[in-house]
Design an enzyme around this catalytic site. Structure first.
Site, PDB file in Angstrom:
ATOM      1  N   SER A 115       0.892  -1.190  -0.143  1.00  0.00           N
ATOM      2  CA  SER A 115      -0.036  -0.006   0.309  1.00  0.00           C
ATOM      3  C   SER A 115       0.852   1.587   0.147  1.00  0.00           C
ATOM      4  O   SER A 115       2.087   1.152  -0.417  1.00  0.00           O
ATOM      5  CB  SER A 115      -0.918   0.154   1.175  1.00  0.00           C
ATOM      6  OG  SER A 115      -1.505   1.407   0.732  1.00  0.00           O
ATOM      7  N   ASP A 151      -5.666  -3.707  -2.047  1.00  0.00           N
ATOM      8  CA  ASP A 151      -4.879  -3.034  -1.940  1.00  0.00           C
ATOM      9  C   ASP A 151      -3.858  -4.357  -0.862  1.00  0.00           C
ATOM     10  O   ASP A 151      -4.621  -4.745  -0.074  1.00  0.00           O
ATOM     11  CB  ASP A 151      -5.576  -1.931  -0.410  1.00  0.00           C
ATOM     12  CG  ASP A 151      -4.570  -2.035   0.264  1.00  0.00           C
ATOM     13  OD1 ASP A 151      -3.729  -2.136   1.756  1.00  0.00           O
ATOM     14  OD2 ASP A 151      -4.161  -0.404   0.490  1.00  0.00           O
TER      15      ASP A 151
END
Length: 735
Positions: free
Chosen positions: A68, A215
């Site tokens: 991320s 993510d």
């Protein structure tokens, strides 16, 4: 006997492997250090402070694995960015713009800018070709984020093997269908990082090789195991994950959602942290006071990461290098390469418009270095056409240079748009104006990008408008637009400056325009119009006549619009000029002329903005007042009067508007921008004959406005020196 021999060989092999694994790094050799950067949205900016401290202590990084925002910071550092560059980027970047889909308004096509010119809210419902409601896969498509990542990672060139970066790098995403971790060690670097940070339901998943990726925090928020596989001797692990909230803090649906995400990431994070070995170093900056959307506090988080790492100097001392060795750190931050040479441009397009339309907007010359700033603007203009889910670019090496690949993806949620809106004003004396409206736009009717716009409004001012817009070339420079317009409105009729009646004016018009779009800021149109209507006395003296009329006219219009924001502008200009000749040869009852000029110019310093503007409109030679009048009245349009309370053949108004943004200018948070301000206005309404002349009227207003996701919500109170006052509530329209 055979079993004993097999057991003996197995034990011998295991013993050898254990001995090799336990063997210390040979004297004189430097330990290979891997860096693990966890996800955490805005909190991930803390990683920059960690890197700053590591460099100061002389710690060389040999491999990076990130998830991320950890993949963003780690990828940029691995690609050659210095800590100073990362710090400047984090503190100066317009995160509000980066984490939105709308391009800068100056870049979008002029026609799309005009969608802002009514009270309809800015959020649109999209429909597919079969008429079904199209819902996106995320609140944000991530268009601006993708373009930003492409720009930032341009210095990595066309590197596809992440081991060939200045520092070997891995990015971690998750397969939305299976929940499995997907590790990127090769491919398109910007796309890999974009996939790693696609927060489910917030950012649209990235599709790669038939898999929808989101993510990486869902599957592996602290990729310790991935970094260990990169052949390092020890790890420096940075954990910036959100802590779990106590029961008493879970009081709203947003708290529940945040806690649910934190539970998912925390569970796999703790599993990874449990694998740390004695020689590994864990950095856990104290981030309890920072939220996942606190991008405006970037410097504070960087400083927190720096201090947390500095406090571990005693642990880092045995991997820090002597001062002369620190020069080797320069290898981590190779200088940016020369801009790549573009020898061809290719379009890969799955949208409704033709490849040649997309190619038209790309201004990059062939056999010249890539002009990335110009390309970014071109991509914003393309996306602003509203045909695409995403518009992306990348470089593909080829003999003698590079091919610039433009990827335009069809919008899966549909390209037909419905917008709704309302406005309300009340004069505090029981007289109010209320309108509701809707518009529907069909996009991409043919490969040149034709569209059909229809708009309806009900309330005090009733309206039906439809226009077919047909570009004549691939760049929509020239166009034709037949249109039909019907409206019903109330027009004040006055004598000796006193209103004596109110007419209900019903009018139907149709016409045809030929136009030229000038860049993204201006448009000129010439057209013919015709129509008919009638006017009936609604309120007032009944001996006044009802009448019908016919119209026919030529019209020339010019509009220029470079405002950065139509509701709360800080820069740019707006100019509109219209000239109309009513002609008896086109069927008009009267031969007369009308012209109008409008101008607005904002000036800004910091949180403060002033807007100087005005409108001047004249009617020459007309005798019928009701059909040739302009209307005025409402918030910042001679405040104190209700909406369109004044009507006359000639109007003029000059105004000064001041407002201040009360919320932080560059913040990105769930909070909404709030403005407070005031206006000063001076205007006049009069007819060609002497039966109406209001004289100059001075007015003022004070207002508070909130820029909501639906559009501006504006509360105003206005007064004027004719003893009129009014309270206004407008949703979807600024000034």
């Amino acid at each position: 006997m055979r079993r004993l021999l097999s057991l003996y060989v197995s034990v011998l092999i295991l013993s050898c492997v254990t001995t090799v694994a336990a063997e210390p790094v040979a004297e004189g050799e430097r330990e290979r250090v891997g860096l693990v950067l966890s996800g955490g949205a805005a909190r991930g900016l803390t990683h920059i402070g960690v890197l700053k401290s590591l460099e100061e202590q002389g710690v060389m990084i040999d491999a990076i694995a990130g998830t991320s925002m950890g993949a963003v910071v780690g990828g940029l550092y691995a690609a050659g960015y210095t800590v100073a560059e990362l710090e400047q980027l984090a503190t100066e970047l317009d995160w509000q713009q980066a984490l939105s889909d709308a391009p800068p308004r100056e870049d979008i096509p002029f026609r799309r800018k005009q969608d802002d010119r009514d009270f309809l809210v800015k959020q649109k419902l999209s429909f597919r070709d079969d008429g079904s409601l199209g819902l996106p896969l995320g609140v944000l498509q991530g268009q601006n984020l993708a373009l930003l990542l492409e720009k930032l990672f341009a210095r990595a060139g066309a590197v596809e093997d992440f081991d060939q970066l200045p520092i070997p790098f891995r990015a971690v995403a998750a397969d939305l269908a299976t929940g499995e971790a997907v590790v990127f060690s090769e491919g398109h670097l910007a796309l890999a990082v974009r996939a790693s940070m696609s927060i489910p339901a917030v950012l649209t998943p990235v599709e790669i090789d038939g898999r929808l990726l989101v993510d990486g925090g869902i599957s592996n928020n602290i990729p310790v195991d991935i970094a260990r596989q990169m052949g390092v001797d020890r790890l420096i692990v940075v954990d910036i994950g959100s802590p779990l909230a106590p029961t008493e803090s879970l009081q709203t649906v947003f708290h529940i959602l945040n806690q649910s995400v934190a539970l998912l990431t925390r569970r796999n994070s703790e599993a990874q942290l449990a694998t740390l070995q004695a020689q590994d170093i864990l950095v856990q900056p104290p981030l309890a006071g920072f939220g996942v959307t606190d991008f405006a506090r970037a410097q504070d988080m960087i400083d927190t990461g720096y201090r947390a790492t500095q406090s571990l100097q005693w642990r880092l001392a045995d991997v820090a290098q002597p001062l002369p060795e620190q020069k080797k750190i320069a290898s981590n931050t190779k200088k940016m390469k020369k801009a790549p040479l573009i020898t061809s441009i290719k379009v890969r397009n799955t949208s409704k418009v033709g490849d040649e339309v997309i190619r038209y907007y790309i201004r990059q010359p062939l056999n010249e270095p890539l002009d990335i700033e110009k390309l970014q603007k071109d991509m914003g203009t393309l996306y602003g056409l509203e045909y695409f889910e995403r518009v992306e670019y990348r470089l593909q090496p080829q003999k003698g240079g590079n091919a610039l690949i433009i990827r335009a993806t069809d919008k899966r949620s549909g390209t037909d748009y419905l917008r709704l809106g309302l406005n309300l004003s009340d004069d505090l004396r029981g007289d109010s104006v209320f309108n509701i409206g809707a518009s529907f736009r069909m996009n991409g009717i043919n490969r040149l990008g034709a569209e059909w716009l229809s708009r309806v409004q009900l309330g005090d001012h009733q309206e039906l408008y439809t226009e077919f817009y047909q570009p004549l070339d691939v760049g929509s420079r020239y166009f034709v637009s037949p249109w039909l317009h019907g409206e019903v409105s109330n027009i004040k009729f006055a004598e000796d400056s006193d209103p004596i009646a109110e007419y209900r004016l019903q009018r139907v018009r149709y016409g045809f325009n030929l136009g030229r779009q000038i860049s993204t800021n201006a448009e000129i149109r010439f057209g013919l119009g015709s129509g008919w209507g009638n006017a009936d006395v609604r309120i007032g003296e009944r001996d006044l006549p009802d009448f019908s009329f016919k119209e026919g006219y030529y019209q020339l219009q010019y509009a220029f619009d470079s405002l950065d924001n139509v509701n709360f502008p800080r820069s740019g200009e707006e100019l509109r000029i219209s000239a109309v000749q009513h002609a008896t040869e086109l069927g008009s009852d009267e031969r007369y002329r009308q012209w109008l000029v409008e101008l607005n110019k904002p000036l800004n310093w910091g949180a403060n903005t002033v807007v100087f503007g005005g409108r001047y409109a004249r009617t020459l030679d007309a005798e019928q007042v009701v059909t040739s009048s302009y209307q005025m009245g409402g918030a910042q349009q001679l405040s104190g009067y209700r909406e369109n309370a004044l009507a006359g053949q000639n109007v003029s108004i000059g105004r000064f508007i001041y407002y201040r943004q009360l919320t932080p200018i560059s913040s990105f948070s769930l909070g909404l921008p709030v403005y407070a301000g005031m206006s000063l206005e001076r205007g006049r309404v009069w007819n060609q004959s002497d039966n109406l002349d209001s004289g100059y009227i001075n007015a003022m207003s004070v207002f508070v406005a909130v820029d909501t996701p639906l559009g501006p919500l504006n509360f105003s109170y206005g007064i004027n020196d004719n003893s009129e006052s009014a309270l206004y509530l407008n949703l979807g329209r600024g000034f």
